[in-house]
Design a protein around this motif. Structure first.
Motif, mmCIF file in Angstrom:
data_model
loop_
_atom_site.group_PDB
_atom_site.id
_atom_site.type_symbol
_atom_site.label_atom_id
_atom_site.label_comp_id
_atom_site.label_asym_id
_atom_site.label_seq_id
_atom_site.Cartn_x
_atom_site.Cartn_y
_atom_site.Cartn_z
ATOM 1 N N ALA A 7 0.850 -1.190 0.000
ATOM 2 C CA ALA A 7 0.000 0.000 0.000
ATOM 3 C C ALA A 7 0.888 1.244 0.000
ATOM 4 C CB ALA A 7 -0.912 0.003 1.226
ATOM 5 N N GLY A 8 0.604 2.150 -0.919
ATOM 6 C CA GLY A 8 1.391 3.372 -1.005
ATOM 7 C C GLY A 8 0.573 4.496 -1.597
ATOM 8 N N GLY A 9 -0.533 4.824 -0.958
ATOM 9 C CA GLY A 9 -1.422 5.857 -1.474
ATOM 10 C C GLY A 9 -2.547 5.228 -2.264
ATOM 11 N N CYS A 10 -3.075 5.963 -3.196
ATOM 12 C CA CYS A 10 -4.181 5.483 -4.021
ATOM 13 C C CYS A 10 -3.755 4.257 -4.819
ATOM 14 C CB CYS A 10 -4.628 6.597 -4.963
ATOM 15 S SG CYS A 10 -5.943 6.096 -6.081
ATOM 16 N N PHE A 11 -4.570 3.219 -4.789
ATOM 17 C CA PHE A 11 -4.190 1.993 -5.481
ATOM 18 C C PHE A 11 -4.157 2.146 -6.989
ATOM 19 C CE2 PHE A 11 -8.593 0.281 -3.894
ATOM 20 C CZ PHE A 11 -9.300 1.134 -4.714
ATOM 21 N N ARG A 80 7.760 8.738 3.271
ATOM 22 C CA ARG A 80 7.945 9.626 4.430
ATOM 23 C C ARG A 80 6.646 10.306 4.841
ATOM 24 N NH1 ARG A 80 12.176 13.372 1.637
ATOM 25 N NH2 ARG A 80 10.438 13.198 0.187
ATOM 26 N N GLN A 81 5.620 10.177 4.034
ATOM 27 C CA GLN A 81 4.354 10.854 4.307
ATOM 28 C C GLN A 81 3.455 9.939 5.132
ATOM 29 O OE1 GLN A 81 2.501 12.467 0.805
ATOM 30 N NE2 GLN A 81 4.327 13.589 0.204
ATOM 31 N N LEU A 82 3.128 10.380 6.325
ATOM 32 C CA LEU A 82 2.309 9.591 7.237
ATOM 33 C C LEU A 82 0.832 9.711 6.863
ATOM 34 C CD1 LEU A 82 2.221 7.810 9.785
ATOM 35 C CD2 LEU A 82 1.988 9.915 11.116
ATOM 36 N N ASN A 83 0.233 8.572 6.574
ATOM 37 C CA ASN A 83 -1.207 8.494 6.289
ATOM 38 C C ASN A 83 -1.651 9.436 5.176
ATOM 39 O OD1 ASN A 83 -1.502 6.540 8.297
ATOM 40 N ND2 ASN A 83 -1.785 8.110 9.865
ATOM 41 N N ARG A 84 -0.838 9.483 4.136
ATOM 42 C CA ARG A 84 -1.195 10.314 2.992
ATOM 43 C C ARG A 84 -0.229 10.066 1.850
ATOM 44 N NH1 ARG A 84 -0.582 16.471 4.104
ATOM 45 N NH2 ARG A 84 -1.101 16.549 1.912
ATOM 46 N N GLN A 85 -0.650 10.487 0.682
ATOM 47 C CA GLN A 85 0.217 10.649 -0.480
ATOM 48 C C GLN A 85 -0.308 11.871 -1.194
ATOM 49 O OE1 GLN A 85 3.159 8.842 -1.757
ATOM 50 N NE2 GLN A 85 2.990 8.469 0.440
ATOM 51 N N ARG A 114 17.043 -0.349 2.392
ATOM 52 C CA ARG A 114 17.592 0.144 1.113
ATOM 53 C C ARG A 114 16.979 1.490 0.765
ATOM 54 N NH1 ARG A 114 16.596 -4.972 -0.513
ATOM 55 N NH2 ARG A 114 14.861 -4.389 -1.874
ATOM 56 N N ALA A 115 15.660 1.589 0.902
ATOM 57 C CA ALA A 115 14.970 2.833 0.543
ATOM 58 C C ALA A 115 15.415 3.991 1.424
ATOM 59 C CB ALA A 115 13.458 2.644 0.627
ATOM 60 N N SER A 116 15.723 3.706 2.679
ATOM 61 C CA SER A 116 16.151 4.783 3.586
ATOM 62 C C SER A 116 17.484 5.378 3.162
ATOM 63 C CB SER A 116 16.210 4.282 5.029
ATOM 64 O OG SER A 116 17.269 3.370 5.192
ATOM 65 N N GLU A 117 18.232 4.670 2.327
ATOM 66 C CA GLU A 117 19.502 5.205 1.817
ATOM 67 C C GLU A 117 19.286 6.264 0.748
ATOM 68 O OE1 GLU A 117 21.973 1.947 0.595
ATOM 69 O OE2 GLU A 117 21.810 0.959 2.552
ATOM 70 N N GLU A 122 12.868 10.418 7.805
ATOM 71 C CA GLU A 122 12.365 9.156 8.362
ATOM 72 C C GLU A 122 11.297 8.535 7.461
ATOM 73 O OE1 GLU A 122 9.870 7.548 12.246
ATOM 74 O OE2 GLU A 122 10.527 9.629 12.173
ATOM 75 N N LEU A 123 11.424 7.250 7.206
ATOM 76 C CA LEU A 123 10.405 6.513 6.476
ATOM 77 C C LEU A 123 9.346 6.046 7.470
ATOM 78 C CD1 LEU A 123 12.684 6.622 4.396
ATOM 79 C CD2 LEU A 123 12.117 4.288 3.771
ATOM 80 N N VAL A 124 8.079 6.184 7.094
ATOM 81 C CA VAL A 124 6.985 5.817 7.994
ATOM 82 C C VAL A 124 6.244 4.563 7.517
ATOM 83 C CG1 VAL A 124 6.675 8.169 8.865
ATOM 84 C CG2 VAL A 124 5.363 7.399 6.856
#
Length: 174
Positions: A7-11, A80-85, A114-117, A122-124
């Motif tokens: 899940a990463g925002g709107c499907f 990095r966006q908490l509960n949103r895109q 890997r993505a945090s690099e 901060e990644l949420v």
């Protein structure tokens, strides 16, 4: 075949981006991570069910490595966006990875590392056990292909598809 639920925002956006990738056999938009059986889109949009808009990606790991599928996920959305895109706000738009077992959880943790690099800050992205996955209504399946001139698709989905095309050219359908 392998599959994972992300899940990463709107499907619609994840669906559109994964569909241009060679080795992806199927993408199903749906809902998971919530407390209501068989939720509708309208109910999930209230934010009261706990579900995330998610996609189940079915892929051939002999043609598309799992780590590439996961790296694409972190390219398609801002973890990095908490509960949103962007302008889509609510827990249903959270960044989440739904694992089936401990091995998949560990693979997801490695993908987050890997993505945090390459993402500053901060990644949420949450790691959540996969419960029931409910396919979304038919009109949500392959939404971008059915509605290529729809405003949201042009403004939000197209740039995400283009990021995949630019960053993962070796894995595109021909």
């Amino acid at each position: 075949m392998q599959e994972m639920v992300l899940a990463g925002g709107c499907f619609w956006c994840l669906d559109a981006a994964y569909r241009v990738v060679d080795g992806v056999e199927e993408v199903v938009s749906g809902y998971t991570g919530g407390s209501v059986a068989s939720p509708s889109y309208e109910l999930v949009c209230t934010g009261s069910t706990g579900h995330a808009e998610a996609v189940k990606v079915v892929y051939d790991e002999t043609r598309l490595p799992t780590d590439v599928v996961l790296d694409m996920f972190f390219t398609m959305h801002d973890p990095r966006q908490l509960n949103r895109q962007g302008n889509d706000i609510g827990t249903q738009y959270r960044s989440a990875m739904f694992y089936r077992d401990e091995a998949e959880r560990e693979r997801f943790e490695a993908a987050i590392a890997r993505a945090s690099e390459w993402w500053p800050g901060e990644l949420v992205t949450t790691l959540e056990p996969l419960g029931e996955f409910y396919p979304a209504e038919e009109y949500h399946q392959d939404f971008f292909a059915k509605n290529p001139t729809q405003g949201y698709c042009l403004a939000v989905a197209v740039p995400k598809v283009n990021k995949i095309r630019a960053g993962f050219a070796d894995y595109l359908r021909v």
